[in-house]
Design a protein around this motif. Structure first.
Motif: not given
Length: 120
Positions: A44, A47, A73, A76-77, A80-82, A91
């Motif tokens: 986080e 990001a 983006q 990040k999608n 990070i978001d997933n 990872r």
């Protein structure tokens, strides 16, 4: 097998950094990412760090800046978001941390698991 998800089109973190066309900007972002890889801050914070960096540094070419923003983006999608849907190896790949993991001890592994939210 064909999958149609964000993972197929996104760059990993190191590729994202290397996509910055201006050498001075790329080196600045690379230094910041290198520091993040060594500290205890999680994804986080990463990001936020990248978003703040992009907002405070000006690309000479607006199209290059817009392209970087779009690639960030996508990263990040996908990463990070997933992150909850990724294995530890995925990872490590997405965040360019395989070498740190391989050369690290148990303390390093614990830090990386926490950084990557892989504390199972």
């Amino acid at each position: 097998m064909h999958t149609n998800n964000m993972l197929d089109i996104s760059m990993n973190l190191d590729e994202l950094v290397n996509s910055v066309p201006e050498i001075d900007l790329r080196e600045n972002l690379s230094r910041r990412i290198g520091e993040w890889k060594q500290d205890g801050k999680d994804i986080e914070v990463l990001a936020y760090l990248i978003g703040e960096w992009h907002g405070n540094f000006w690309f000479e070419d607006t199209d290059a800046s817009n392209k970087f923003h779009s690639e960030f983006q996508n990263f990040k999608n996908a990463a990070i978001d997933n992150v909850g849907g990724l294995t530890l190896n995925e990872r490590l790949y997405w965040f360019g941390l395989f070498e740190v993991w391989e050369s690290g001890n148990e303390t390093t592994h614990k830090r990386l698991r926490s950084k990557l939210r892989a504390n199972a």
